[in-house]
Write an enzyme that holds these catalytic residues in place. Structure first.
Site, mmCIF file in Angstrom:
data_model
loop_
_atom_site.group_PDB
_atom_site.id
_atom_site.type_symbol
_atom_site.label_atom_id
_atom_site.label_comp_id
_atom_site.label_asym_id
_atom_site.label_seq_id
_atom_site.Cartn_x
_atom_site.Cartn_y
_atom_site.Cartn_z
ATOM 1 N N ARG A 1 0.795 -1.058 -0.027
ATOM 2 C CA ARG A 1 0.107 -0.045 0.011
ATOM 3 C C ARG A 1 0.922 1.241 -0.041
ATOM 4 O O ARG A 1 2.053 1.135 0.089
ATOM 5 C CB ARG A 1 -1.005 0.146 1.129
ATOM 6 C CG ARG A 1 -0.791 -0.472 2.356
ATOM 7 C CD ARG A 1 0.272 0.025 3.085
ATOM 8 N NE ARG A 1 0.104 1.336 3.385
ATOM 9 C CZ ARG A 1 1.206 2.414 3.580
ATOM 10 N NH1 ARG A 1 2.258 1.687 3.874
ATOM 11 N NH2 ARG A 1 0.640 3.543 3.907
ATOM 12 N N ASP B 1 -1.907 10.637 -2.303
ATOM 13 C CA ASP B 1 -2.280 9.661 -3.219
ATOM 14 C C ASP B 1 -2.789 10.148 -4.498
ATOM 15 O O ASP B 1 -2.627 9.584 -5.611
ATOM 16 C CB ASP B 1 -3.638 8.774 -2.773
ATOM 17 C CG ASP B 1 -2.915 7.717 -1.875
ATOM 18 O OD1 ASP B 1 -2.648 8.037 -0.825
ATOM 19 O OD2 ASP B 1 -2.966 6.582 -2.205
ATOM 20 N N ARG C 1 -7.383 -0.536 -6.981
ATOM 21 C CA ARG C 1 -7.533 0.373 -5.893
ATOM 22 C C ARG C 1 -7.831 1.819 -6.819
ATOM 23 O O ARG C 1 -6.694 2.096 -7.618
ATOM 24 C CB ARG C 1 -6.410 0.772 -5.070
ATOM 25 C CG ARG C 1 -6.286 -0.697 -3.909
ATOM 26 C CD ARG C 1 -5.563 -0.127 -2.459
ATOM 27 N NE ARG C 1 -6.155 0.757 -1.498
ATOM 28 C CZ ARG C 1 -5.508 1.142 -0.594
ATOM 29 N NH1 ARG C 1 -4.229 0.998 -0.443
ATOM 30 N NH2 ARG C 1 -6.053 1.980 0.106
HETATM 31 O O1 MRU Z 1 -4.363 3.154 2.106
HETATM 32 P P1 MRU Z 1 -2.980 3.506 1.815
HETATM 33 O O2 MRU Z 1 -2.140 2.980 3.239
HETATM 34 O O3 MRU Z 1 -2.681 2.968 0.736
HETATM 35 O O4 MRU Z 1 -2.680 4.920 2.113
HETATM 36 C C1 MRU Z 1 -1.818 5.402 1.886
HETATM 37 C C2 MRU Z 1 -1.487 6.883 2.081
HETATM 38 O O5 MRU Z 1 -2.705 7.485 2.189
HETATM 39 C C3 MRU Z 1 -0.155 7.649 2.022
HETATM 40 O O6 MRU Z 1 -0.129 8.861 2.742
HETATM 41 C C4 MRU Z 1 -0.085 7.958 0.452
HETATM 42 O O7 MRU Z 1 -0.316 6.965 -0.361
HETATM 43 C C5 MRU Z 1 1.371 8.777 0.294
HETATM 44 S S1 MRU Z 1 2.666 7.287 0.462
HETATM 45 C C6 MRU Z 1 4.027 7.793 0.149
#
Ligand code: MRU
Length: 375
Positions: free
Chosen positions: A75, A266, A118
């Site tokens: 993730r 993201d 996702r």
């Molecule tokens: O749901 P996740 O754990 O994939 O969410 C990750 C995040 O929100 C991070 O802050 C984002 O992807 C930046 S990672 C360098």
């Protein structure tokens, strides 16, 4: 999509304060190897079981990698992009002996299944577009040549990610004063990338530069990326870290105990609105209320110029059982209605600066963001 569990490669108790097995000493390279290529397979740390267990799972085709992304074995936006690129390469390698038509059909299906894993992290679609470009450039060559080119590109996407994170780290480190207490939300560390991290990369770079930085890690309900992953990464590297539950951030800020906030993202829209882990918006509002700078570490691959503003960013809704409990322990009343949006959007006006590999963009807006992409 295949829902078969990926095979375990090795399994070790991940004791806090000790290096992850197989990880290099500090300063020697990526502190944690989130993804690695071994014996013609992709191996990824299973982030669902950290910090209790440190183990790699092994992946052999696009559908398996897509399932690894969907179920959050891997993730974090940049790591998702890297995993997807390897997913395409694996599919091509598995189809080397197929007819040209079957190779094309199989690869298209692999790209589709990965794209559906996702929805919010734009790095996923960015990486798939890049892989499609490599495939198209070698479309009239033998399957084996296309597959080799795709694998090279996947390796390059990962290597580039570490270089970009190091560049962001150097720019961002300059923003943090010696002794700064930095609050972060979710995990934007080595585990969320091919190495070094984005938000935690800024902190790592500041520490490497000799600054005494301490981290305040939001627990990050419901998947606990802060408590399980950020805390683990910091404890391993002996960077001082204090864990709080998400609802404690305002209290600490009101007492003058937070000097800066640094988070990852993201997807950033063309006007500078920032999508990040659910709860980030709350932190940004609180930081604004208390006059605390709110920085977002953001590689250019996370900026989506096609979306005018944050309202257009697709927000993933995840399963109810992530909110009603954790792993096998369910604590909420059975039958309760649940919402589980995995991300929220922080308006650009609350963002002090975007830390990119090209430098820090203060007060991001449409014009300043567009200028990042000019030669
Ligand atoms: O749901 P996740 O754990 O994939 O969410 C990750 C995040 O929100 C991070 O802050 C984002 O992807 C930046 S990672 C360098």
């Amino acid at each position: 999509m295949s829902r078969r569990a990926a095979p375990k490669v090795n399994s070790t108790a991940a004791h806090q304060g000790q290096s992850a097995p197989g990880s290099p000493a500090p300063g020697e390279g990526p502190s944690v190897q989130t993804l690695r290529w071994r014996d013609g397979h992709l191996e990824m740390i299973d982030q669902r079981v950290l910090p209790q267990r440190f183990e790699y799972l092994r992946y052999g085709n696009a559908a398996e990698v897509a399932e690894g992304i969907r179920s959050m074995v891997v993730r974090g936006a940049p790591a998702i992009g890297c995993a997807a690129a390897y997913g395409v390469a694996l599919e091509a390698l598995a189809l080397q002996g197929a007819t040209p038509d079957a190779f094309s059909a199989g690869l298209e299906q692999g790209l589709r299944v990965l794209a559906a894993s996702r929805p919010t992290a734009v790095n996923l679609f960015w990486a798939l577009k890049r892989m499609r470009g490599v495939w198209e450039a070698s479309q009239h060559r033998p399957n084996a040549v296309a597959a080799a080119a795709l694998l090279l590109e996947a390796h390059e996407i990962s290597a580039e990610d570490v270089r970009i994170n190091r560049a962001m780290g150097a720019h961002g480190a300059a923003l943090l004063a010696d002794g700064a207490r930095v609050l972060t939300h979710c995990n934007a560390g080595a585990l969320a990338t091919a190495g070094h991290g984005t938000a935690l990369g800024v902190i790592r770079s500041a520490v490497e530069a000799g600054k005494r930085i301490s981290v305040i890690a939001d627990e990050t309900r419901p998947f606990l990326q802060g408590a399980r992953l950020t805390a683990w990464e910091m404890v391993q590297e002996r960077i001082p870290v204090t864990l709080i539950t998400d609802n404690m951030a305002g209290h600490l800020m009101s007492r003058g105990e937070v000097d800066a906030v640094v988070v990852g993202t993201d997807r950033v829209a063309a006007n500078g609105d920032v999508a990040n882990k659910i709860g980030t918006y709350m932190v940004a509002v609180l930081a604004h209320r208390h006059g605390i700078p709110f920085y977002v570490a953001c590689p250019l691959s996370t900026i989506d110029l096609e979306l005018p503003d944050g309202a257009a960013i697709p927000i993933e809704e995840r399963a109810a059982d992530e909110v009603t409990g954790f792993r096998s322990c369910q604590w909420a009343a059975k039958g309760v209605h649940v919402r589980n949006p995995a991300f929220d959007v922080t308006p650009a006006e609350l963002v002090t600066g975007l830390i990119t590999e090209k430098g820090v963009l203060m007060r991001p807006d449409r014009t300043r963001i567009a200028s990042l992409f000019e030669a």
